[in-house]
Design a protein around this motif. Sequence first.
Motif, PDB file in Angstrom:
ATOM      1  N   THR A 471     -35.641 -23.515  81.022  1.00  0.00           N
ATOM      2  CA  THR A 471     -34.459 -24.213  80.527  1.00  0.00           C
ATOM      3  C   THR A 471     -34.700 -24.720  79.109  1.00  0.00           C
ATOM      4  OG1 THR A 471     -35.285 -26.198  81.553  1.00  0.00           O
ATOM      5  CG2 THR A 471     -33.637 -24.972  82.764  1.00  0.00           C
ATOM      6  N   GLU A 472     -33.627 -24.747  78.354  1.00  0.00           N
ATOM      7  CA  GLU A 472     -33.711 -25.173  76.969  1.00  0.00           C
ATOM      8  C   GLU A 472     -33.203 -26.618  76.896  1.00  0.00           C
ATOM      9  OE1 GLU A 472     -31.114 -23.951  73.121  1.00  0.00           O
ATOM     10  OE2 GLU A 472     -31.458 -22.395  74.609  1.00  0.00           O
ATOM     11  N   THR A 473     -33.760 -27.423  76.000  1.00  0.00           N
ATOM     12  CA  THR A 473     -33.261 -28.794  75.865  1.00  0.00           C
ATOM     13  C   THR A 473     -31.837 -28.734  75.327  1.00  0.00           C
ATOM     14  OG1 THR A 473     -35.462 -29.281  75.095  1.00  0.00           O
ATOM     15  CG2 THR A 473     -33.853 -31.063  74.919  1.00  0.00           C
ATOM     16  N   LEU A 474     -31.026 -29.646  75.799  1.00  0.00           N
ATOM     17  CA  LEU A 474     -29.658 -29.690  75.307  1.00  0.00           C
ATOM     18  C   LEU A 474     -29.693 -30.351  73.924  1.00  0.00           C
ATOM     19  CD1 LEU A 474     -27.010 -28.807  76.578  1.00  0.00           C
ATOM     20  CD2 LEU A 474     -26.713 -31.094  77.455  1.00  0.00           C
ATOM     21  N   GLY A 475     -30.084 -29.585  72.943  1.00  0.00           N
ATOM     22  CA  GLY A 475     -30.278 -30.126  71.591  1.00  0.00           C
ATOM     23  C   GLY A 475     -28.980 -30.167  70.800  1.00  0.00           C
ATOM     24  N   THR A 476     -29.097 -30.549  69.539  1.00  0.00           N
ATOM     25  CA  THR A 476     -27.899 -30.756  68.712  1.00  0.00           C
ATOM     26  C   THR A 476     -27.063 -29.490  68.520  1.00  0.00           C
ATOM     27  OG1 THR A 476     -29.663 -31.017  67.085  1.00  0.00           O
ATOM     28  CG2 THR A 476     -28.019 -32.762  67.159  1.00  0.00           C
TER      29      THR A 476
END
Length: 724
Positions: A471-476
């Motif tokens: 999973t990828e971080t919910l970044g900007t």
Amino acid sequence: MSRTIIVSNRLPTKVLRTEESLTFQPSEGGLATGLGSIYREDGNVWVGWPGLFVESEEEEAYISEQLRADSMAPVFLTEAEIRDFYEGFSNSTLWPTFHYFAQFATYEQEHWEAYVAVNEKFCQAVLAMAGPDDTIWVHDYQLLLLPEMLRKARPECTIGFFLHIPFPSYELIRVLPWRAELLRGMLGADLIGFHTYGYMRHFLSAVSQILGIANQNGQIETPTRTVLVDAFPMGIDYDRYEQTAASETAKNHEAEYREALRDARVILSIDRLDYTKGIAQRLRAFELLLQRYPEWREQVSLVMLVVPSRDQVAQYASLKEEIDELVGRINAQYRTISWNPIHYFYRSFPLEELVALYRLAEVALVTPMRDGMNLVAKEFIASKIDKRGVLILSERAGAARELSDAIIINPTDTGQLAEAMHDALVMPEEEQTQRMISMQALVRQYNVFAWTKLFMDRLAYSKIKQLTLATETLGTTVMAQLHERYEAAEQRLLLLDYDGTLAPFNPMPQRAKPDAELLFLLQALTANPKNRVVIISGRDRTTLQNWLGHLPLDFIAEHGVWLRSAGEDWHLFQVLRNDWKEEIRPILETYVARTAGSFIEDKDYSLVWHYRRADSELAAVRTRELLSHLTFLTSNTDLQVLEGNKVLEIKTAGIHKGSAAARWVSQYTPDFILAIGDDRTDEDTFGAMPPEAYTVKVGTDSRSKAQYHVHSTTDVRVLLRSLI
Ligand SMILES: O=P(O)(O)OC[C@H]1O[C@H](O[C@H]2O[C@H](CO)[C@@H](O)[C@H](O)[C@H]2O)[C@H](O)[C@@H](O)[C@@H]1O
Ligand SMILES: O=c1ccn([C@@H]2O[C@H](COP(=O)(O)OP(=O)(O)O)[C@@H](O)[C@H]2O)c(=O)[nH]1
């Protein structure tokens, strides 16, 4: 260039004040001597205490400059800090507790506060030194809080932690009033290392029982990161001891000692003054040897080196008296004009003289009550270049896990110890050589350089593992895209799990009631006619109704059994039967009886076994048992067993959050979907979503089907607020 910043309480160099000047000398103790060989490589730096109180700023500047030239950065501690942090919390609370001497431990709030403050001081010193690409390697029990402090300041930083002393059983750790803070402090690291698998196992058990965080094969999923835990038995700089042993200086010293001791055969013991080292017990065993085997009188001497240590701590001072008294008594009783049973030295020796003693001794007595590793045992082996000599080693030293060719003894068994000395003195040379060769091969191969490499490689791996999370971080960037699609959408579907997603997971389920902020958020989201907000939970419908029924929300309750659209009545996912409960309930009841703290929840169409309040290790065993028991019973039936967060739920097959959520997706044909959840049952929801949906896992479990992850329920609320 990236460097390694080594951090430990004590620097490998200590500064001593003599009448006219300051002198710089190597520190004693395994941590300093062991790591001292490696830190100068590649511009690495060692941050730590130089061992004295400075009296002026000039003195501080002078010491800093001298140490800087040797790649060290001093952290100066005041007298009060040494009293409360070093002698206090480190050596009167943690040291006795971790070495199973809990009866010596004190629990002083002031000492704890000093411990926190000094860890903070070290944190500032490290942050001043370390660049963003540097690796920080924190050592030992004096700095248990430092990894977390560094993590807060530098979330992306690479941090390793190694504990040089034993990690004791949960039963000892649980006594400490600050146990949770200490464990959380350690979990700030990416990799946590111990000398033995036993210490590692105790640590994992404490984390599970005190913090409620489970592990899988030494991998701990904290809310923010994966932390690896492993065993790395520390080695020594083998070549240095071997070469010193072959040097003329060491040979000359040995010749001097031999002349002074005449023909007496030598048994050697070397330790810091410490009640963990079993020094008094060893003296009693030597006395017993002389009693049981009078033939050794005038034939064998015990050369005993005790290095002064922590003498301001009460137990150390009284141990010193006890040793003085015992040595005095034994010598007075057995001494002859030409022979001394015990040659006792209370000071430290330079390396060449130490190695000369290793050369001279036929037997090394390493008999601690508890010892993280014990490097003296390994140094003795490396110094025996003639391949003779016998090591008597306590089963409770970390080194005993590796050195199985030593004579392994129980240090409290005085009789066994006396017999071991006798056996060592009569051991045929051939057997000595055979044992020594095999121990030398091991100590040579797993030397301190191999140890460092192993630790550093594993630390690098832990970082790669974190970065390759599925999973990828919910970044900007993703958030910006999510907002854009949300704004453009006309029919939005928000599928929100409750416990662990909207509200923090609570050990008492009925206490996880929605707070004012959550009610406000849900109200605001549902106020927008483009939004359809579904609470998708394993909870029973009555609780959801009572807590949230006044809002225009849709509900999926009992993991998909009961459904309700806003303003309508509850209805079942499909017609269901309940007759199976009579067969399954008694089985669950036996598991409740066998697992204190667990309980059964009887929902309309499912039975749930909850174990969040049970002992976590027992619960793990019972869960596996119950799972296999239920799998057997439900095969060829229309029942299924769902594993959730500290629950096992039995219900009709084919009904789960995913199948229920799929109905909403097909019924409302949304052009924007956001599904958020934290546990295994939410994986069914994620799995049922079309590819364009935003699926968000709370936590960093790399096995999730979700596309993105956030760290906590707080992050979920931030995300939801941004949609209002
Ligand atoms: O710094 P001090 O208070 O003077 O104490 C000396 C050191 O003692 C401990 O050493 C441990 O580390 C060794 C190497 O890993 C290990 O072989 C031994 O069993 C341990 O007791 C302590 O852990 C260090 O922090 C101290 O510096
Ligand atoms: O006069 C001495 C006696 C001992 N040591 C060193 O102190 C360390 C003791 O480490 P060990 O792991 O055995 O126990 P610790 O004292 O760290 O608990 C060993 O490297 C010894 O060579 C020393 O430097 N000078």
